[in-house]
Design an enzyme around this catalytic site. Structure first.
Site, short mmCIF file in Angstrom:
data_model
loop_
_atom_site.label_atom_id
_atom_site.label_comp_id
_atom_site.label_asym_id
_atom_site.label_seq_id
_atom_site.Cartn_x
_atom_site.Cartn_y
_atom_site.Cartn_z
N THR A 164 -3.73 17.45 -2.33
CA THR A 164 -3.96 15.98 -2.80
C THR A 164 -4.64 15.38 -1.17
O THR A 164 -4.47 15.59 -0.47
CB THR A 164 -2.52 14.62 -2.44
N GLN A 310 21.05 2.31 -34.58
CA GLN A 310 22.18 3.13 -33.35
C GLN A 310 21.40 3.93 -32.92
O GLN A 310 21.39 4.47 -31.45
CB GLN A 310 22.89 3.49 -34.35
N GLY A 372 4.36 7.93 -34.41
CA GLY A 372 2.44 8.61 -33.90
C GLY A 372 2.03 7.73 -33.02
O GLY A 372 1.07 8.43 -32.30
N GLU A 395 6.49 19.27 -4.83
CA GLU A 395 7.62 19.43 -3.45
C GLU A 395 8.53 19.62 -4.38
O GLU A 395 9.71 19.39 -3.43
CB GLU A 395 7.99 17.48 -3.67
#
Length: 415
Positions: A164, A310, A372, A395
């Site tokens: 990074t 539901q 979609g 990590e």
């Protein structure tokens, strides 16, 4: 703080609201643009530096919280805004942690401010550990550090992978092997100052997610740094290497049951950083859940909002339950680290394991709720889905987390 608290105090609440406001007003509106551009979002970093969110003082204040929760709260809120931009801001903290954990007070004062730069000209820093042949197996690092006593310099040679801020950083903190025969015990960390000849960053890696965060290989070819750039100093390193050569790894350090503490000490070091990574994953999961909730409440199908079905409501209920449960795992691990409680069951790894897998599940479920529409770039859950996957990989992969947990709870060297 005598016991684990299930609520946050006024200072933590103020921090949460501050970071949340920045995430909602600055980060989130810019997220799609910088993801598409796949470039470091310097304007956002400068704004964060201007208000004091990006800098050593704010990071030190979060780390100074005796409960251990402030850093986790800030990461959850920022990554709820956007993970790619969040990583571009918090990636520097990895290098800062490396300097802070191994450096002398003089080294902290010299190098940590340079990691951030200033509000007018912010900088980023890089922590260089992983290599092409050594990801989770840090004992197999091939980058070498050689002492040149005639010039009072260390000479670094090797290659680091998936770093990074690699190459674009001012300060690089590089972990290298001084005595390869000792494995991880023969390694040390070095600061490579800005502009040092021989350190070159490779091209930015084009990634599935976290696209606003710069990731690249770092090549070190006869990189010479002053002796003062060895974190902790040469005298301390020489003494540590001498002890390691005199004392072979035995007992629990080699995976036997009982005896020895070396593996436990190493585990504790890694465990301390994992709740923060878990909080980042939790922020992604929470953002996806909230977006799916809002969409389901407003989307009408068959004459009623789809949230009244539901199947949708139960899926959202399950996700909310998991989000709250994972946050408790993260807060427990962070509190244990801050108060010196031993990670007797790899609680840091538990938090990272569950948070990473929840981020993947939550973003996938959010896409499913949107149907979609969720598969298109018109909605942010598509980006969140791409960002989430790395949290089961870096990590320590989910498999490595399970291995660490299994070794901790059994006391045996599970392979």
């Amino acid at each position: 703080m005598s016991g684990f608290c299930l609520d946050i105090n006024d200072d933590q609440r103020t921090l949460r609201d501050w970071v949340r406001g920045f995430a909602e007003e600055v980060v989130r509106p810019a997220a799609a643009e910088w993801d598409e551009r796949e470039e470091t979002p310097w304007p956002v970093i400068r704004e964060a530096a201007r208000i004091g969110l990006y800098g050593f003082e704010s990071l030190a204040s979060m780390h100074g919280d005796p409960t251990g929760l402030s850093l986790q709260i800030a990461n959850e809120e920022l990554f709820r805004g956007d993970a790619g931009i969040g990583m571009s801001l918090f990636g520097t903290s990895l290098a800062v942690a490396g300097i802070f954990s191994a450096g002398t007070p003089e080294q902290l004062g010299e190098w940590i401010p340079q990691c951030f730069g200033d509000a007018d000209d912010p900088a980023v820093a890089a922590f260089c550990v992983s290599e092409p042949g050594a990801g989770s197996d840090v004992s197999s690092l091939r980058t070498r550090a050689r002492w040149d006593g005639a010039r009072d310099e260390w000479v670094l040679d090797g290659q680091k992978a998936w770093i990074t801020n690699g190459g674009i950083a001012g300060v690089h903190v590089v972990v290298a092997s001084v005595d390869s025969a000792l494995g991880a015990r023969g390694q040390a960390a070095f600061v490579v100052p800005p502009g040092t000849p021989g350190l070159v960053g490779g091209p930015k890696i084009r990634k599935l997610g976290l696209r606003a965060s710069h990731t690249a290989d770092v090549f070190l070819d006869d990189v010479r740094v002053p002796g003062s750039c060895l974190l902790g100093g040469k005298e301390k390193l020489d003494a540590r290497l001498a002890r390691a050569r005199e004392r072979p790894r035995v007992g629990a350090a080699e995976g036997g049951k009982g005896g020895g503490t070396r593996r436990q000490d190493a585990m504790a070091t890694f465990e301390l950083s994992r709740p923060t990574v878990a909080a980042q994953a939790l922020g992604i999961a929470r953002a996806a859940h909230e977006y799916a909730m809002e969409y389901a409440d407003g989307r009408v199908a068959f004459g009623r909002p789809v949230i009244e079905n539901q199947a949708i409501a139960f899926a959202l209920a399950d996700l909310r339950t998991e989000i709250d449960a994972v946050r408790l795992l993260i807060w427990r691990a962070a509190w244990m680290g801050a108060t010196g409680k031993p990670f007797d069951a790899a609680q840091g790894s538990m938090s990272k394991l569950r948070a990473g897998e929840l981020a993947v599940t939550a973003t996938e479920k959010a896409i499913q709720v949107l149907g979609g529409a969720g598969y298109s770039r018109e909605h942010p859950v598509e980006r969140m889905y791409r960002d989430a996957k790395i949290y089961t990989i870096f990590e320590g992969t989910s498999e490595i987390q399970r291995l660490v947990i299994a070794r901790a709870i059994t006391g045996r060297h599970i392979r």
